[in-house]
Design a protein around this motif. Structure first.
Motif, PDB file in Angstrom:
ATOM      1  N   TRP A   1      11.211   1.484   5.456  1.00 50.10           N
ATOM      2  CA  TRP A   1      10.972   0.761   6.178  1.00 50.10           C
ATOM      3  C   TRP A   1       9.623   0.188   6.660  1.00 50.10           C
ATOM      4  O   TRP A   1       9.351   0.129   8.288  1.00 50.10           O
ATOM      5  N   ALA A   2       8.689   0.051   5.826  1.00 52.54           N
ATOM      6  CA  ALA A   2       7.365  -0.022   6.037  1.00 52.54           C
ATOM      7  C   ALA A   2       7.204  -1.402   6.921  1.00 52.54           C
ATOM      8  O   ALA A   2       6.319  -1.281   8.364  1.00 52.54           O
ATOM      9  N   THR A   3       7.511  -2.229   6.880  1.00 52.16           N
ATOM     10  CA  THR A   3       7.021  -3.398   6.841  1.00 52.16           C
ATOM     11  C   THR A   3       7.965  -3.861   8.548  1.00 52.16           C
ATOM     12  O   THR A   3       7.181  -4.294   9.280  1.00 52.16           O
ATOM     13  N   VAL A   4       8.942  -3.563   8.573  1.00 49.55           N
ATOM     14  CA  VAL A   4       9.635  -3.233   9.351  1.00 49.55           C
ATOM     15  C   VAL A   4       9.583  -2.358  10.920  1.00 49.55           C
ATOM     16  O   VAL A   4       9.257  -2.448  12.383  1.00 49.55           O
ATOM     17  N   LEU A   5       8.630  -1.449  10.732  1.00 44.89           N
ATOM     18  CA  LEU A   5       7.835   0.106  11.327  1.00 44.89           C
ATOM     19  C   LEU A   5       6.848  -0.653  11.879  1.00 44.89           C
ATOM     20  O   LEU A   5       6.171  -1.135  13.287  1.00 44.89           O
ATOM     21  N   VAL A   6       5.992  -1.824  10.739  1.00 40.72           N
ATOM     22  CA  VAL A   6       4.612  -1.866  11.160  1.00 40.72           C
ATOM     23  C   VAL A   6       4.603  -2.863  12.132  1.00 40.72           C
ATOM     24  O   VAL A   6       3.794  -3.317  12.959  1.00 40.72           O
ATOM     25  N   ALA A   7       5.871  -4.328  11.673  1.00 38.22           N
ATOM     26  CA  ALA A   7       6.308  -4.860  12.685  1.00 38.22           C
ATOM     27  C   ALA A   7       6.465  -4.971  14.886  1.00 38.22           C
ATOM     28  O   ALA A   7       5.355  -5.074  15.027  1.00 38.22           O
ATOM     29  N   PHE A   8       7.077  -3.677  14.934  1.00 39.70           N
ATOM     30  CA  PHE A   8       7.322  -2.957  15.855  1.00 39.70           C
ATOM     31  C   PHE A   8       5.617  -2.578  15.897  1.00 39.70           C
ATOM     32  O   PHE A   8       5.754  -2.792  17.529  1.00 39.70           O
ATOM     33  N   CYS A   9       5.563  -2.294  15.677  1.00 35.46           N
ATOM     34  CA  CYS A   9       3.592  -1.437  16.184  1.00 35.46           C
ATOM     35  C   CYS A   9       3.165  -2.533  16.614  1.00 35.46           C
ATOM     36  O   CYS A   9       2.184  -2.414  17.351  1.00 35.46           O
ATOM     37  N   ILE A  10       3.499  -3.655  15.932  1.00 35.54           N
ATOM     38  CA  ILE A  10       2.224  -5.275  16.713  1.00 35.54           C
ATOM     39  C   ILE A  10       3.371  -5.556  17.876  1.00 35.54           C
ATOM     40  O   ILE A  10       2.262  -6.039  18.607  1.00 35.54           O
ATOM     41  N   VAL A  11       4.517  -5.795  17.713  1.00 31.40           N
ATOM     42  CA  VAL A  11       5.175  -6.164  19.045  1.00 31.40           C
ATOM     43  C   VAL A  11       5.756  -5.492  20.098  1.00 31.40           C
ATOM     44  O   VAL A  11       5.456  -5.732  21.175  1.00 31.40           O
ATOM     45  N   VAL A  12       5.491  -4.021  19.885  1.00 29.99           N
ATOM     46  CA  VAL A  12       5.169  -3.523  21.645  1.00 29.99           C
ATOM     47  C   VAL A  12       4.391  -3.340  21.900  1.00 29.99           C
ATOM     48  O   VAL A  12       4.521  -3.021  23.669  1.00 29.99           O
ATOM     49  N   PRO A  13       3.036  -3.598  21.439  1.00 28.68           N
ATOM     50  CA  PRO A  13       1.877  -3.693  22.547  1.00 28.68           C
ATOM     51  C   PRO A  13       1.873  -4.802  22.855  1.00 28.68           C
ATOM     52  O   PRO A  13       1.842  -5.199  23.829  1.00 28.68           O
ATOM     53  N   GLN A  14       2.539  -5.798  22.427  1.00 28.31           N
ATOM     54  CA  GLN A  14       2.438  -7.385  22.855  1.00 28.31           C
ATOM     55  C   GLN A  14       3.632  -7.065  24.292  1.00 28.31           C
ATOM     56  O   GLN A  14       3.317  -8.437  25.487  1.00 28.31           O
ATOM     57  N   ALA A  15       4.842  -6.563  23.761  1.00 18.98           N
ATOM     58  CA  ALA A  15       5.396  -6.613  25.152  1.00 18.98           C
ATOM     59  C   ALA A  15       4.962  -5.796  26.381  1.00 18.98           C
ATOM     60  O   ALA A  15       5.125  -6.387  27.486  1.00 18.98           O
ATOM     61  N   ILE A  16       4.033  -4.839  26.006  1.00 16.02           N
ATOM     62  CA  ILE A  16       3.400  -4.176  27.429  1.00 16.02           C
ATOM     63  C   ILE A  16       2.373  -4.922  27.926  1.00 16.02           C
ATOM     64  O   ILE A  16       2.597  -5.116  29.133  1.00 16.02           O
ATOM     65  N   VAL A  17       2.003  -5.522  27.092  1.00 17.80           N
ATOM     66  CA  VAL A  17       0.580  -6.870  27.796  1.00 17.80           C
ATOM     67  C   VAL A  17       1.206  -7.801  28.591  1.00 17.80           C
ATOM     68  O   VAL A  17       0.985  -7.729  29.886  1.00 17.80           O
ATOM     69  N   ALA A  18       2.381  -8.359  27.862  1.00 23.30           N
ATOM     70  CA  ALA A  18       2.710  -9.704  28.509  1.00 23.30           C
ATOM     71  C   ALA A  18       3.633  -8.852  30.369  1.00 23.30           C
ATOM     72  O   ALA A  18       3.930  -9.588  31.425  1.00 23.30           O
ATOM     73  N   LEU A  19       4.216  -7.479  29.920  1.00 24.15           N
ATOM     74  CA  LEU A  19       4.862  -6.852  30.942  1.00 24.15           C
ATOM     75  C   LEU A  19       3.729  -6.585  32.005  1.00 24.15           C
ATOM     76  O   LEU A  19       3.768  -6.917  33.447  1.00 24.15           O
ATOM     77  N   LEU A  20       2.304  -6.133  31.772  1.00 20.51           N
ATOM     78  CA  LEU A  20       1.683  -5.110  32.463  1.00 20.51           C
ATOM     79  C   LEU A  20       0.350  -6.205  33.294  1.00 20.51           C
ATOM     80  O   LEU A  20      -0.251  -5.687  34.096  1.00 20.51           O
ATOM     81  N   SER A  21      -0.258  -7.413  32.309  1.00 20.20           N
ATOM     82  CA  SER A  21      -1.088  -7.986  32.257  1.00 20.20           C
ATOM     83  C   SER A  21      -0.460  -8.827  34.129  1.00 20.20           C
ATOM     84  O   SER A  21      -2.187  -8.466  34.714  1.00 20.20           O
ATOM     85  N   PRO A  22      -0.211  -9.112  34.582  1.00 17.18           N
ATOM     86  CA  PRO A  22      -0.130  -9.390  36.234  1.00 17.18           C
ATOM     87  C   PRO A  22      -0.931  -8.349  37.160  1.00 17.18           C
ATOM     88  O   PRO A  22      -1.553  -8.641  37.845  1.00 17.18           O
TER      89      PRO A  22
END
Length: 428
Positions: free
Chosen positions: A277-298
């Motif tokens: 599951w390495a590829t999927v988990l690494v992808a989530f490791c990239i997506v999760v911070p992006q989602a947090i940035v989109a949510l919190l930056s403003p």
């Protein structure tokens, strides 16, 4: 009445916080139109799409073209070196420009041509030239976005605007990664660069929606208004000697030194613990911070003006420390994905704080974008050293020791902000 920065003798020695002077013209500057603000939103969104095409897809594409790892590494290294040494010249170009929109448009056109060159002629001389041109064009795009933002909304509304910029950049990166990954899977890795070239078109259209007459050129460069009662010190050496800028650049270097190697190390750890599951988990490791940035930056942008800059910087460094310590102790690969929430917090804070604090410190100097280049150079140096240092410690002493050491570097940055960094917020 709005207040702008006044240089004083103490400040010339780098030992005081900014004072303020009246600038009557600032109160009369009209608010930018909805068209220009929306144009900037979508410009940043599509630009993130375009830049995403030059990420890991380059290595995948060149591998399919029978390139050796040495050749791929050489191309990526040259691009990285150009990106590092081009930070300050790129900022100086924006400070000298009469139209940031024109410079940004030329840079986007150049990047689109680079993508087309990758797709059309994947031979070493062409790819090397494209990588060099792409890196050079990117050196002016970052300062150009911050300059256009500052020129549109001014120094007192720039915090919230930068938060919105970070949100759209994060959304653009996430959407582009999904789209290009799908295109690469269904068609070919070459098609990714054709899509990147095509995405340059809506990027230029969005840029054209920003009205030139609403982008105040003096504010873009961090100059004082024409009728301000005090003139800023435009001497470059005075700017480079300012304590807040020096301390902040050093803290950003420590941030990148602690942060840049964490993701590669955790990707290796996840692969070792759960190869299936390495590829999927690494992808989530990239997506999760992006989602947090989109949510919190403003929110970060708004709180930066309400709370000041230093509390948010401390939160950003604190989240990085916690992330490193959790990476050192957590063994479950699925929990490691959850730990990436802290990466999102750090990224949201510094995506806003880096251009915002530079705007605070450099306003009145006329060299806002050069100052961005100084901090950008510190960012590049820290990131370059981090991957080498983190990899060496991990090989010699293990991942846990490497993560603890990286947390220690982040703690040093936190102490630097806590003890030495002055507050730079402007007040109205």
């Amino acid at each position: 009445m709005l207040l702008l920065r006044k240089p004083n003798h103490a400040d010339r020695d780098g030992c005081s916080e900014p004072d303020s002077v009246a600038a009557p013209s600032a109160a009369r500057i009209p608010a930018p139109s909805r068209q220009s603000l929306r144009g900037l939103d979508w410009f940043i969104f599509f630009l993130a799409d375009v830049q995403t095409g030059f990420g890991p897809f380059i290595a995948v594409y060149l591998t399919t073209q029978k390139w050796t790892q040495v050749e791929i590494g050489l191309v990526l290294s040259i691009g990285g070196i150009v990106a590092l040494i081009g930070q300050m010249p790129g900022g100086a170009i924006i400070d000298a420009a009469k139209s940031e929109r024109l410079v940004a448009g030329l840079a986007i056109a150049a990047i689109g041509c680079c993508a087309l060159a990758y797709a059309a002629m994947p031979i070493f001389p062409v790819v090397m030239a494209a990588a060099t041109l792409h890196a050079a064009a990117s050196c002016v795009l970052g300062p150009a976005i911050a300059a256009i933002s500052l020129g549109l909304v001014g120094p007192f509304a720039i915090g919230e605007r930068l938060g919105r910029n970070a949100r759209f950049a994060s959304l653009g990166s996430g959407v582009a990664a999904a789209v290009m990954g799908t295109v690469g899977y269904l068609l070919s890795s070459r098609a990714v660069f054709l899509v990147t070239f095509l995405l340059a078109i809506p990027t230029l259209i969005a840029l054209s929606r920003i009205r030139e007459n609403e982008v105040d050129i003096r504010r873009c460069h961090g100059e004082m208004p024409r009728d301000a009662t005090e003139r800023g010190d435009t001497n470059i050496w005075h700017l480079m000697r300012q304590r807040p800028l020096i301390v902040f650049a050093l803290s950003v270097l420590l941030l990148q030194l602690a942060n840049a190697s964490m993701m590669p190390l955790i990707a290796s750890a996840v692969t070792a613990r759960s190869a299936e599951w390495a590829t999927v988990l690494v992808a989530f490791c990239i997506v999760v911070p992006q989602a947090i940035v989109a949510l919190l930056s403003p929110t970060v942008g708004r709180k930066a003006q309400a709370w000041g800059r230093r509390p948010l910087l401390l939160i950003g460094f604190g989240a990085l420390i916690v992330r490193g310590l959790l990476f050192a102790t957590v063994r479950d690969p699925y929990l490691l994905v959850a730990v990436q929430v802290f990466d999102g917090i750090t990224a949201a804070v510094f995506a806003v704080m880096i251009p915002l604090i530079v705007a605070d410190v450099a306003f009145g100097s006329g060299h806002f974008n050069l100052a961005q280049g100084i901090v950008g150079t510190a960012t590049g140096i820290g990131a370059s050293l981090s991957t080498a240092l983190g990899g060496y410690v991990s090989d010699k002493f293990g991942n846990a020791t490497a993560f603890i050491g990286l947390s220690g570097v982040a703690a040093t940055g936190l102490l630097l902000i806590l003890v030495v960094m002055p507050e730079t917020r402007r007040t109205a």
